[in-house]
Each structure stands twice: as structure tokens, then as C-alpha cells.
Design a protein around this motif. Sequence first.
Motif, mmCIF file in Angstrom:
data_model
loop_
_atom_site.group_PDB
_atom_site.id
_atom_site.type_symbol
_atom_site.label_atom_id
_atom_site.label_comp_id
_atom_site.label_asym_id
_atom_site.label_seq_id
_atom_site.Cartn_x
_atom_site.Cartn_y
_atom_site.Cartn_z
ATOM 1 N N LEU A 95 0.824 -1.206 0.000
ATOM 2 C CA LEU A 95 0.000 0.000 0.000
ATOM 3 C C LEU A 95 0.861 1.260 0.000
ATOM 4 C CD1 LEU A 95 -2.945 -0.899 2.398
ATOM 5 C CD2 LEU A 95 -2.964 -0.741 -0.095
ATOM 6 N N ASP A 96 1.979 1.245 0.726
ATOM 7 C CA ASP A 96 2.901 2.387 0.702
ATOM 8 C C ASP A 96 3.401 2.647 -0.711
ATOM 9 O OD1 ASP A 96 2.655 2.893 3.389
ATOM 10 O OD2 ASP A 96 4.548 1.922 3.949
ATOM 11 N N HIS A 97 3.735 1.588 -1.434
ATOM 12 C CA HIS A 97 4.186 1.739 -2.824
ATOM 13 C C HIS A 97 3.061 2.264 -3.704
ATOM 14 C CE1 HIS A 97 8.200 0.009 -2.615
ATOM 15 N NE2 HIS A 97 7.709 -0.926 -1.815
ATOM 16 N N TYR A 98 1.860 1.775 -3.457
ATOM 17 C CA TYR A 98 0.716 2.167 -4.264
ATOM 18 C C TYR A 98 0.344 3.631 -4.040
ATOM 19 C CZ TYR A 98 -3.967 2.117 -6.290
ATOM 20 O OH TYR A 98 -5.066 2.400 -7.039
ATOM 21 N N TYR A 99 0.217 4.019 -2.780
ATOM 22 C CA TYR A 99 -0.237 5.373 -2.453
ATOM 23 C C TYR A 99 0.914 6.356 -2.304
ATOM 24 C CZ TYR A 99 -4.816 3.360 -1.552
ATOM 25 O OH TYR A 99 -6.025 2.722 -1.695
ATOM 26 N N GLY A 100 2.123 5.859 -2.107
ATOM 27 C CA GLY A 100 3.259 6.735 -1.835
ATOM 28 C C GLY A 100 3.313 7.057 -0.348
ATOM 29 N N THR A 101 4.479 7.296 0.139
ATOM 30 C CA THR A 101 4.615 7.634 1.558
ATOM 31 C C THR A 101 4.893 9.123 1.661
ATOM 32 O OG1 THR A 101 6.940 7.022 1.460
ATOM 33 C CG2 THR A 101 5.409 5.347 2.244
#
Length: 158
Positions: A147-153
Motif C-alpha cells: 500500500l505504501d508503494h501504491y499510495y506513496g509515503t
Amino acid sequence: PTQFKEVRQAFAYGMDREEFIQTFTGGYAETLQGPYSLAFVKTAAEYVHDTPWDISEDWIEENLINYNKNPEQAIKVMEDAGWERGSDGIFAKEVEVDGETKEMKAVVGVAAGSQDWADALNLSTGSMEKEIGIKVIVEPIDFAILLDHYYGTPDATK
């Protein structure tokens, strides 16, 4: 390379989705050809705009591409779009990146949410490199990281 429609289409033609469904879900799933599938057919009527689910089998057959496993079609899609197989058997194409022309290989990375998911994907995509010239690398990844990769951190420095 998945930024190119033809790579996504060839991938879809190259993957044995029925084998994936059997392996991962024990057959308790159905393939979709798009946002609709035969699972949504409720009547023999023509497409009605009352709800997105009131569609006929004929409408699905006429309007959606059937991405059943078809290695010959996968190769045709890639070749028609100008991709060529290299000496390693992997399709490649010259693309412009930041003003420079570089060779891009058809190597697709897939993040899997669990080892079971990764194992099923590896079984279903394992022959793609040899059959259709697309190399698939499947790696299990923790769902939170996915999810971090998908949404960006968020940038911690701001």
C-alpha cells in the motif's frame, strides 16, 4: 514496460488465469474480461442503463476482449507494436527516457500479498518468458508495504 498497452495485453494473453483460479482459490472464482463478466448476466435482454449489471451475454461477447491464454496472440500483439525478441528471448523496444533513447525489456515485476499468492502466480506465469518473451518476477511483499508503494509515503523532510 506495463506503461505500454501492448505489454499489458500480451501479459493477459500469456497468463493462464484458469490455472491461477484453480491453484489459488480451488476454483471458487470466475475470470473477468473487464468490469463485466458472465457473472453479471441477469437476463437475456440487451444492455440497459438502469444498472451496470443488466447486461446480456451477447453484449459481453461483442464488447469485451476475451483474454484466455493465447501465446500466439500475445506474440502478435508485441510484434505489431514494434517489440523484438532479443538473443535472450525477451522482447525489447527502444524507448525515450528523459530525452535519451534506451532499450526497455519486457520484464514485469508483480508484488504478491502472500507466499500462497506468489506461488499461484509463479505457476500461472512461469512459462511466459519462454512462450511469449515476457519475463515475470513475482515477489511476496507485506500488504502494508504494498500500500505504501501504491499510495506513496509522505515525505518526512517536509
